[in-house]
Design a protein around this motif. Structure first.
Motif, mmCIF file in Angstrom:
data_model
loop_
_atom_site.group_PDB
_atom_site.id
_atom_site.type_symbol
_atom_site.label_atom_id
_atom_site.label_comp_id
_atom_site.label_asym_id
_atom_site.label_seq_id
_atom_site.Cartn_x
_atom_site.Cartn_y
_atom_site.Cartn_z
ATOM 1 N N ASN A 50 0.823 -1.224 0.000
ATOM 2 C CA ASN A 50 0.000 0.000 0.000
ATOM 3 C C ASN A 50 0.849 1.263 0.000
ATOM 4 O OD1 ASN A 50 -2.315 -1.641 0.226
ATOM 5 N ND2 ASN A 50 -2.001 -1.742 2.425
ATOM 6 N N GLU A 52 0.984 3.516 -1.938
ATOM 7 C CA GLU A 52 0.253 4.710 -2.365
ATOM 8 C C GLU A 52 -0.331 5.480 -1.172
ATOM 9 O OE1 GLU A 52 -0.428 1.607 -3.291
ATOM 10 O OE2 GLU A 52 -2.222 1.177 -2.118
ATOM 11 N N ARG A 53 -0.295 4.873 0.006
ATOM 12 C CA ARG A 53 -0.769 5.575 1.205
ATOM 13 C C ARG A 53 0.221 6.645 1.678
ATOM 14 N NH1 ARG A 53 -1.862 0.843 4.545
ATOM 15 N NH2 ARG A 53 -0.637 1.943 6.083
ATOM 16 N N THR A 55 2.216 9.931 1.702
ATOM 17 C CA THR A 55 2.212 11.262 1.091
ATOM 18 C C THR A 55 3.619 11.530 0.567
ATOM 19 O OG1 THR A 55 0.631 11.975 2.761
ATOM 20 C CG2 THR A 55 1.740 13.715 1.502
ATOM 21 N N ARG A 89 2.316 10.693 8.006
ATOM 22 C CA ARG A 89 1.732 10.416 6.680
ATOM 23 C C ARG A 89 2.788 10.349 5.579
ATOM 24 N NH1 ARG A 89 0.844 15.950 7.326
ATOM 25 N NH2 ARG A 89 1.325 17.247 5.511
#
Ligand SMILES: Nc1ncnc2c1ncn2[C@@H]1O[C@H](COP(=O)(O)OP(=O)(O)OP(=O)(O)O)[C@@H](O)[C@H]1O
Ligand SMILES: [Mg+2]
Length: 254
Positions: A50, A52-53, A55, A89
């Motif tokens: 994941n 793409e989580r 930032t 993030r």
């Protein structure tokens, strides 16, 4: 210490960097890997899902704004951030290895990742590291990125080279450019080295002996083809990775 990696396309930069990250963790270091390749591949190599989580660093612009004119209590850094100050993030972690991604978007027409590079450069300049913390910077292939100056912020550049004339040519070009942008330390690392003849070829063609010779590993190839993170192959390339770390002054603690 901030370590960047460079070399011709597909010579094993990302793989070797992942092995260095794993070895640094074993040695008790805190590791932050920054994937600055516009076609990022590090997450897969170290087994972070994941991705793409995350930032991307390119969205850190405001956070890293210049000090002047900023008021206290604002969300901007008015002092140099520490790794632990960076908002969660921006990274994912697996087995103690933290990953950040640049988030550069390149067009088919060779669009420039200039804006992203500026943010990364600022982060690398400002980030305050403890002696126990190591930043590993995985770069795109070739020499282009040297012109953007991001790697110039590294303390040590590792140039990965395989036993072929074309790989050596690229490696020597990278070394020359790296010297021009005044990277304090520059070293070669051999990969896909089969035997003493390969070692001799590399040392002769480069004019110096690489820090280590990584073998061609059937287990790495098999794992990669199975879609598994190659960092999970136990013990693979650990001795060579440790040799690199010893030679660049990152000896195991204790
Ligand atoms: N020592 C090795 N033994 C076996 N396979 C290897 C070895 N080093 C790298 N590979 C394999 O070669 C391929 C390219 O490696 P890698 O992605 O690390 O190269 P790279 O230089 O980062 O490539 P790019 O220029 O695309 O970023 C991968 O499939 C990887 O698993
Ligand atoms: Mg790569």
């Amino acid at each position: 210490m901030k370590i960047a990696i460079s070399g011709k396309g597909g010579v094993g930069k990302t793989t070797i960097m992942a092995m260095l990250a794993r070895q640094l963790r074993r040695n008790g270091k805190e590791v932050l890997v920054i994937d600055a390749d516009p076609s990022p591949h590090m997450a897969q190599t170290i087994g972070i899902e994941n991705v793409e989580r995350i930032t991307p660093i390119s969205e850190m612009k405001e956070l890293l704004a210049e000090r002047s004119g900023r008021v206290e209590g604002s969300p901007f850094y008015n002092i140099n951030p520490k790794v632990d100050d960076l908002p969660a993030r921006f990274m994912l972690e697996k087995d103690g290895i933290r990953l950040m991604v640049l988030g550069a978007i390149q067009t088919g027409e060779g669009g420039c990742a200039c804006a992203e590079s500026t943010v990364l450069k600022r982060l690398l300049t400002k980030l305050l590291l403890q002696p126990s913390q190591v930043v590993l910077l995985d770069m795109e292939a070739g020499v282009e990125h040297l012109g953007r100056g991001t790697v110039a912020k590294a303390d040590h550049l590792l140039i990965v080279v395989i036993p072929s004339q074309s790989s050596v040519r690229t490696a020597l070009r990278i070394k020359k450019l790296a010297e021009e942008v005044k990277i304090p330390r520059i070293s070669f690392v051999g990969n896909l080295v089969a035997d003493a003849e390969d070692e001799k070829f590399l040392t002769g063609a480069l004019g110096e002996e690489p820090l280590a010779f990584f073998p061609d590993s059937p287990r790495i190839r098999k794992t990669e083809r199975a879609g598994e993170p190659v960092i999970t192959v136990p013990g693979e390339m650990a001795a060579e990775a440790q040799q690199v770390l010893d030679k660049i002054g990152l000896k195991a603690e204790g």
